[in-house]
Design a protein around this motif. Structure first.
Motif, short mmCIF file in Angstrom:
data_model
loop_
_atom_site.label_atom_id
_atom_site.label_comp_id
_atom_site.label_asym_id
_atom_site.label_seq_id
_atom_site.Cartn_x
_atom_site.Cartn_y
_atom_site.Cartn_z
N LYS A 81 0.84 -1.21 0.00
CA LYS A 81 0.00 0.00 0.00
C LYS A 81 0.87 1.26 0.00
O LYS A 81 0.54 2.23 -0.69
N LEU A 82 1.96 1.25 0.78
CA LEU A 82 2.88 2.39 0.78
C LEU A 82 3.44 2.65 -0.61
O LEU A 82 3.47 3.78 -1.09
N GLU A 83 3.89 1.57 -1.24
CA GLU A 83 4.49 1.69 -2.57
C GLU A 83 3.49 2.22 -3.59
O GLU A 83 3.80 3.12 -4.38
N ALA A 84 2.26 1.71 -3.54
CA ALA A 84 1.22 2.15 -4.48
C ALA A 84 0.82 3.60 -4.20
O ALA A 84 0.60 4.38 -5.13
N ARG A 85 0.75 3.97 -2.95
CA ARG A 85 0.28 5.31 -2.56
C ARG A 85 1.30 6.40 -2.87
O ARG A 85 0.95 7.48 -3.32
N TYR A 86 2.59 6.12 -2.62
CA TYR A 86 3.61 7.16 -2.72
C TYR A 86 4.57 6.99 -3.90
O TYR A 86 5.32 7.91 -4.20
N GLY A 87 4.59 5.81 -4.51
CA GLY A 87 5.50 5.59 -5.63
C GLY A 87 6.97 5.66 -5.23
O GLY A 87 7.82 5.99 -6.06
N LEU A 88 7.25 5.36 -3.98
CA LEU A 88 8.63 5.37 -3.48
C LEU A 88 9.13 3.94 -3.30
O LEU A 88 8.33 3.03 -3.08
N PRO A 89 10.45 3.75 -3.35
CA PRO A 89 10.99 2.42 -3.07
C PRO A 89 10.66 1.99 -1.64
O PRO A 89 10.78 2.80 -0.71
N VAL A 90 10.24 0.75 -1.50
CA VAL A 90 9.92 0.19 -0.18
C VAL A 90 10.79 -1.05 0.02
O VAL A 90 10.83 -1.93 -0.83
N VAL A 91 11.47 -1.09 1.16
CA VAL A 91 12.33 -2.21 1.51
C VAL A 91 11.73 -2.92 2.72
O VAL A 91 11.36 -2.27 3.69
N LEU A 92 11.67 -4.24 2.65
CA LEU A 92 11.22 -5.04 3.80
C LEU A 92 12.46 -5.54 4.53
O LEU A 92 13.38 -6.07 3.91
N VAL A 93 12.46 -5.38 5.86
CA VAL A 93 13.63 -5.72 6.67
C VAL A 93 13.22 -6.60 7.85
O VAL A 93 12.22 -6.31 8.53
N ASP A 94 13.97 -7.64 8.08
CA ASP A 94 13.75 -8.52 9.24
C ASP A 94 13.75 -7.68 10.51
O ASP A 94 14.69 -6.95 10.79
N GLU A 95 12.66 -7.75 11.25
CA GLU A 95 12.54 -6.91 12.44
C GLU A 95 12.65 -7.69 13.76
O GLU A 95 12.35 -7.16 14.82
N ARG A 96 13.11 -8.93 13.68
CA ARG A 96 13.17 -9.73 14.90
C ARG A 96 13.93 -9.00 16.01
O ARG A 96 14.99 -8.43 15.76
N HIS A 97 13.36 -9.01 17.19
CA HIS A 97 13.92 -8.44 18.41
C HIS A 97 13.91 -6.90 18.45
O HIS A 97 14.42 -6.32 19.39
N SER A 98 13.33 -6.25 17.45
CA SER A 98 13.30 -4.79 17.47
C SER A 98 12.41 -4.26 18.59
O SER A 98 12.74 -3.26 19.23
N SER A 99 11.30 -4.94 18.87
CA SER A 99 10.41 -4.49 19.95
C SER A 99 11.08 -4.64 21.31
O SER A 99 10.93 -3.78 22.18
N ARG A 100 11.86 -5.70 21.46
CA ARG A 100 12.59 -5.90 22.71
C ARG A 100 13.63 -4.79 22.91
O ARG A 100 13.77 -4.24 23.99
N GLU A 101 14.34 -4.43 21.84
CA GLU A 101 15.33 -3.35 21.90
C GLU A 101 14.64 -2.02 22.19
O GLU A 101 15.13 -1.22 22.97
N ALA A 102 13.48 -1.78 21.56
CA ALA A 102 12.74 -0.54 21.80
C ALA A 102 12.28 -0.46 23.25
O ALA A 102 12.37 0.61 23.88
N ALA A 103 11.80 -1.57 23.80
CA ALA A 103 11.37 -1.59 25.20
C ALA A 103 12.55 -1.32 26.13
O ALA A 103 12.41 -0.62 27.14
N ARG A 104 13.71 -1.87 25.80
CA ARG A 104 14.91 -1.62 26.62
C ARG A 104 15.28 -0.15 26.59
O ARG A 104 15.57 0.46 27.61
N ARG A 105 15.24 0.45 25.41
CA ARG A 105 15.55 1.87 25.28
C ARG A 105 14.57 2.72 26.08
O ARG A 105 14.95 3.70 26.72
N PHE A 106 13.28 2.33 26.01
CA PHE A 106 12.26 3.06 26.76
C PHE A 106 12.52 2.95 28.26
O PHE A 106 12.46 3.95 28.98
#
Length: 139
Positions: A81-106
Motif C-alpha cells: 500500500k505504501l508503494e502504491a500510494r507514494y511511488g517510493l521504493p519500499v524495503v522489507l527488513v527482518d525486524e526480529r527483536h526490534s520491539s525488545r530493543e525498543a522496550a529496553r531503550r524506553f
C-alpha cells in the motif's frame, strides 16, 4: 537530505521513524493509530509531505526461525500500500527483536528520568527507529 521513513506495523498502532542515510541514524517520529485494519493515512500523508522521504523501510515480522508468521502478511500488505500510494521504493527488513530493543531503550529512558509511563505508546515508534537504524547500518 537523504531522509527515510521506517515503519513498525502493528494491528493497533503503526510506529514511524525518520532516519538519515548520511548519519546512519534514526529517531522515533509518530505512533499512528490503526482502525479497521487501516492506519490513519492522513497522519502518514502529512508526515510524508513534511519530511519528503526518498525511501521507505518496513519491518518484516518473522518467527524465531526466520519464517513467515501471521503478522508477516499484514506487514507485506502495508508495504504494498505504501508503494502504491507514494511511488517510493519500499524495503522489507527482518525486524526480529526490534520491539525488545525498543522496550529496553524506553526503560533506560524512564530510569534516566527522560521518559514517563504515559509515553509508552512511543515504544512502537522507537521500534520503527530500531528497524531503520539496523537497515541503515547494513546497507
Amino acid at each position: 537530505m537523504s531522509c527515510l521513513f521506517g515503519f513498525d506495523v502493528g494491528t493497533k498502532i503503526v510506529g514511524m521513524a525518520v532516519g538519515n542515510r548520511l548519519t546512519a541514524s534514526a529517531r522515533a517520529l509518530a505512533a499512528v493509530a490503526v482502525r479497521d485494519g487501516e492506519p490513519d493515512w492522513t497522519v502518514i500523508d502529512r508526515l510524508r509531505q513534511e519530511w519528503l522521504p526518498a525511501e521507505l523501510v518496513v519491518g518484516l515480522p518473522l518467527d524465531i526461525d526466520g519464517k513467515d508468521q501471521p503478522m508477516t502478511r499484514t506487514a507485506r500488505k502495508f508495504a504494498a500500500k505504501l508503494e502504491a500510494r507514494y511511488g517510493l521504493p519500499v524495503v522489507l527488513v527482518d525486524e526480529r527483536h526490534s520491539s525488545r530493543e525498543a522496550a529496553r531503550r524506553f526503560a533506560d529512558g524512564r530510569a534516566a528520568g527522560l521518559r514517563k509511563k504515559s509515553d509508552a505508546q512511543t515504544i512502537d515508534a522507537e521500534a520503527a527507529a530500531v528497524i531503520l537504524e539496523r537497515w541503515l547500518v547494513q546497507s
